[in-house]
Scaffold this motif. Structure first.
Motif, PDB file in Angstrom:
ATOM      1  N   SER A 123     -12.186  15.561 -46.610  1.00  0.00           N
ATOM      2  CA  SER A 123     -13.601  15.060 -47.112  1.00  0.00           C
ATOM      3  C   SER A 123     -13.116  15.386 -48.605  1.00  0.00           C
ATOM      4  CB  SER A 123     -14.647  16.106 -46.798  1.00  0.00           C
ATOM      5  OG  SER A 123     -14.181  17.581 -47.312  1.00  0.00           O
ATOM      6  N   ASN A 124     -14.095  15.058 -49.315  1.00  0.00           N
ATOM      7  CA  ASN A 124     -13.976  14.286 -50.301  1.00  0.00           C
ATOM      8  C   ASN A 124     -13.869  16.237 -51.282  1.00  0.00           C
ATOM      9  OD1 ASN A 124     -14.158  12.050 -50.381  1.00  0.00           O
ATOM     10  ND2 ASN A 124     -17.081  12.505 -51.114  1.00  0.00           N
ATOM     11  N   SER A 125     -13.821  17.436 -50.985  1.00  0.00           N
ATOM     12  CA  SER A 125     -13.200  18.590 -51.246  1.00  0.00           C
ATOM     13  C   SER A 125     -12.224  19.253 -50.881  1.00  0.00           C
ATOM     14  CB  SER A 125     -14.879  19.279 -51.506  1.00  0.00           C
ATOM     15  OG  SER A 125     -14.624  19.657 -50.033  1.00  0.00           O
ATOM     16  N   GLN A 126     -11.700  18.544 -49.904  1.00  0.00           N
ATOM     17  CA  GLN A 126     -10.124  18.454 -49.599  1.00  0.00           C
ATOM     18  C   GLN A 126      -9.395  17.703 -49.967  1.00  0.00           C
ATOM     19  OE1 GLN A 126     -11.244  17.603 -44.869  1.00  0.00           O
ATOM     20  NE2 GLN A 126     -10.621  19.724 -44.731  1.00  0.00           N
ATOM     21  N   PHE A 128      -9.646  16.945 -53.560  1.00  0.00           N
ATOM     22  CA  PHE A 128      -9.188  17.028 -54.698  1.00  0.00           C
ATOM     23  C   PHE A 128      -9.063  18.188 -54.598  1.00  0.00           C
ATOM     24  CE2 PHE A 128     -11.355  19.803 -58.167  1.00  0.00           C
ATOM     25  CZ  PHE A 128     -10.931  18.699 -59.599  1.00  0.00           C
ATOM     26  N   LYS A 129      -8.599  19.178 -53.552  1.00  0.00           N
ATOM     27  CA  LYS A 129      -8.261  20.655 -53.387  1.00  0.00           C
ATOM     28  C   LYS A 129      -6.563  20.327 -53.159  1.00  0.00           C
ATOM     29  CE  LYS A 129      -8.528  24.070 -50.029  1.00  0.00           C
ATOM     30  NZ  LYS A 129      -9.166  25.003 -48.893  1.00  0.00           N
ATOM     31  N   ILE A 130      -5.724  19.291 -52.688  1.00  0.00           N
ATOM     32  CA  ILE A 130      -4.770  19.276 -51.779  1.00  0.00           C
ATOM     33  C   ILE A 130      -4.468  18.300 -53.317  1.00  0.00           C
ATOM     34  CG2 ILE A 130      -3.496  18.044 -49.972  1.00  0.00           C
ATOM     35  CD1 ILE A 130      -5.157  18.914 -48.473  1.00  0.00           C
ATOM     36  N   ASN A 131      -5.377  17.118 -53.544  1.00  0.00           N
ATOM     37  CA  ASN A 131      -4.471  16.295 -54.281  1.00  0.00           C
ATOM     38  C   ASN A 131      -5.173  16.072 -55.543  1.00  0.00           C
ATOM     39  OD1 ASN A 131      -3.829  14.235 -52.375  1.00  0.00           O
ATOM     40  ND2 ASN A 131      -5.708  13.620 -51.968  1.00  0.00           N
ATOM     41  N   GLY A 132      -6.114  16.792 -55.627  1.00  0.00           N
ATOM     42  CA  GLY A 132      -5.585  17.651 -57.488  1.00  0.00           C
ATOM     43  C   GLY A 132      -5.225  18.971 -57.752  1.00  0.00           C
ATOM     44  N   THR A 133      -5.678  19.550 -57.305  1.00  0.00           N
ATOM     45  CA  THR A 133      -5.790  21.307 -57.621  1.00  0.00           C
ATOM     46  C   THR A 133      -4.768  22.028 -57.708  1.00  0.00           C
ATOM     47  OG1 THR A 133      -8.317  22.136 -57.104  1.00  0.00           O
ATOM     48  CG2 THR A 133      -6.835  23.452 -57.794  1.00  0.00           C
ATOM     49  N   ALA A 134      -3.879  21.350 -56.235  1.00  0.00           N
ATOM     50  CA  ALA A 134      -2.478  21.884 -55.358  1.00  0.00           C
ATOM     51  C   ALA A 134      -1.553  21.634 -56.546  1.00  0.00           C
ATOM     52  CB  ALA A 134      -2.048  21.440 -54.537  1.00  0.00           C
ATOM     53  N   ASN A 135      -2.054  20.206 -56.766  1.00  0.00           N
ATOM     54  CA  ASN A 135      -0.616  19.069 -58.040  1.00  0.00           C
ATOM     55  C   ASN A 135      -1.016  19.400 -59.515  1.00  0.00           C
ATOM     56  OD1 ASN A 135       0.723  17.165 -56.702  1.00  0.00           O
ATOM     57  ND2 ASN A 135      -1.247  16.782 -55.630  1.00  0.00           N
ATOM     58  N   ILE A 136      -1.863  20.088 -59.908  1.00  0.00           N
ATOM     59  CA  ILE A 136      -2.000  20.705 -61.271  1.00  0.00           C
ATOM     60  C   ILE A 136      -2.142  22.083 -61.376  1.00  0.00           C
ATOM     61  CG2 ILE A 136      -4.535  21.224 -62.565  1.00  0.00           C
ATOM     62  CD1 ILE A 136      -5.914  19.503 -62.124  1.00  0.00           C
ATOM     63  N   ASN A 137      -2.101  22.695 -60.158  1.00  0.00           N
ATOM     64  CA  ASN A 137      -1.274  24.033 -60.296  1.00  0.00           C
ATOM     65  C   ASN A 137       0.220  23.672 -60.927  1.00  0.00           C
ATOM     66  OD1 ASN A 137      -3.302  25.206 -59.781  1.00  0.00           O
ATOM     67  ND2 ASN A 137      -3.304  25.371 -58.359  1.00  0.00           N
ATOM     68  N   ALA A 138       0.469  23.365 -59.783  1.00  0.00           N
ATOM     69  CA  ALA A 138       2.210  22.487 -59.674  1.00  0.00           C
ATOM     70  C   ALA A 138       2.849  21.990 -61.726  1.00  0.00           C
ATOM     71  CB  ALA A 138       2.671  21.702 -58.930  1.00  0.00           C
ATOM     72  N   ILE A 139       1.863  21.361 -61.317  1.00  0.00           N
ATOM     73  CA  ILE A 139       1.969  21.486 -63.423  1.00  0.00           C
ATOM     74  C   ILE A 139       2.597  22.216 -64.113  1.00  0.00           C
ATOM     75  CG2 ILE A 139       1.754  19.081 -65.261  1.00  0.00           C
ATOM     76  CD1 ILE A 139       0.476  16.864 -62.404  1.00  0.00           C
ATOM     77  N   ARG A 140       1.125  22.671 -64.323  1.00  0.00           N
ATOM     78  CA  ARG A 140       1.064  23.649 -64.606  1.00  0.00           C
ATOM     79  C   ARG A 140       2.102  25.027 -64.792  1.00  0.00           C
ATOM     80  NH1 ARG A 140      -5.569  24.629 -64.165  1.00  0.00           N
ATOM     81  NH2 ARG A 140      -5.826  23.641 -65.988  1.00  0.00           N
ATOM     82  N   VAL A 141       2.891  25.197 -63.408  1.00  0.00           N
ATOM     83  CA  VAL A 141       3.607  25.932 -63.611  1.00  0.00           C
ATOM     84  C   VAL A 141       5.201  25.467 -63.991  1.00  0.00           C
ATOM     85  CG1 VAL A 141       5.119  27.673 -61.831  1.00  0.00           C
ATOM     86  CG2 VAL A 141       3.112  27.858 -61.741  1.00  0.00           C
ATOM     87  N   ALA A 142       5.721  24.502 -64.036  1.00  0.00           N
ATOM     88  CA  ALA A 142       6.595  23.515 -63.916  1.00  0.00           C
ATOM     89  C   ALA A 142       6.664  23.826 -65.811  1.00  0.00           C
ATOM     90  CB  ALA A 142       6.676  22.352 -63.250  1.00  0.00           C
ATOM     91  N   ALA A 143       5.509  23.449 -66.315  1.00  0.00           N
ATOM     92  CA  ALA A 143       5.276  23.162 -68.038  1.00  0.00           C
ATOM     93  C   ALA A 143       5.970  24.645 -68.609  1.00  0.00           C
ATOM     94  CB  ALA A 143       4.073  22.943 -68.650  1.00  0.00           C
ATOM     95  N   GLU A 144       5.209  25.967 -67.630  1.00  0.00           N
ATOM     96  CA  GLU A 144       5.552  26.933 -68.246  1.00  0.00           C
ATOM     97  C   GLU A 144       7.280  27.450 -67.614  1.00  0.00           C
ATOM     98  OE1 GLU A 144       3.573  30.130 -66.302  1.00  0.00           O
ATOM     99  OE2 GLU A 144       1.770  28.929 -66.961  1.00  0.00           O
ATOM    100  N   LYS A 145       7.393  26.654 -67.217  1.00  0.00           N
ATOM    101  CA  LYS A 145       9.127  27.260 -67.012  1.00  0.00           C
ATOM    102  C   LYS A 145       9.995  25.968 -67.503  1.00  0.00           C
ATOM    103  CE  LYS A 145       9.355  30.426 -63.334  1.00  0.00           C
ATOM    104  NZ  LYS A 145       9.873  31.115 -63.208  1.00  0.00           N
TER     105      LYS A 145
END
Length: 145
Positions: A123-126, A128-145
């Motif tokens: 679904s659109n929400s799924q 958005f969560k998998i393709n968007g939020t999950a990857n954004i979280n990964a980018i943020r943690v990688a940038a902090e490290k």
């Protein structure tokens, strides 16, 4: 004749013998030595973190990176997958969830690069969560490290 380099940087060529210790020829030009071109020590292999390395695309990325000499680590929801190919034993498998950023931090230690192979359909929400939020979280943690 052997050259003699004085503290003031001037060099002289001398044919002086012990009996003739006071005789010094005219100064000659000292040229800078040519640099030695020694091979640098081999660098330690870069560590690559593949997010979703147990999936179809991620597993191919892991295998290719290993063949190119990378140390490969992967983060998946399930941890070590049941892939029976020999290359899979060379991957450092980590269990974590990209929707929980704290679960990513340890797997990012010592990593030179991160490749995300995380994605999904639904679904659109799924999506958005998998393709968007999950990857954004990964980018943020990688940038902090």
């Amino acid at each position: 004749s052997s050259p003699v380099l004085l503290k003031n940087g001037k060099a002289f060529s001398s044919d002086a013998t012990p009996r003739d210790s006071g005789r010094v020829d005219e100064p000659f030009k000292v040229e800078e030595a040519e640099p030695v071109k020694a091979a640098p020590p081999p660098p330690s292999p870069d560590k690559l973190l593949v997010l979703g390395g147990s999936g179809f695309v991620g597993s191919h990325v892991c295998k290719e990176a290993l063949e190119r000499g990378f140390v490969v680590s992967s983060l998946n929801r399930s941890g070590k997958p049941s892939i029976s190919e020999s290359w899979a034993d060379k991957v450092i498998w980590n269990q974590g969830n990209l929707l929980e950023p704290a679960s990513l931090e340890d797997s990012m230690d010592g990593v030179s690069a991160v490749v995300s192979c995380v994605g999904g359909f639904g679904s659109n929400s799924q999506m958005f969560k998998i393709n968007g939020t999950a990857n954004i979280n990964a980018i943020r943690v990688a940038a902090e490290k």
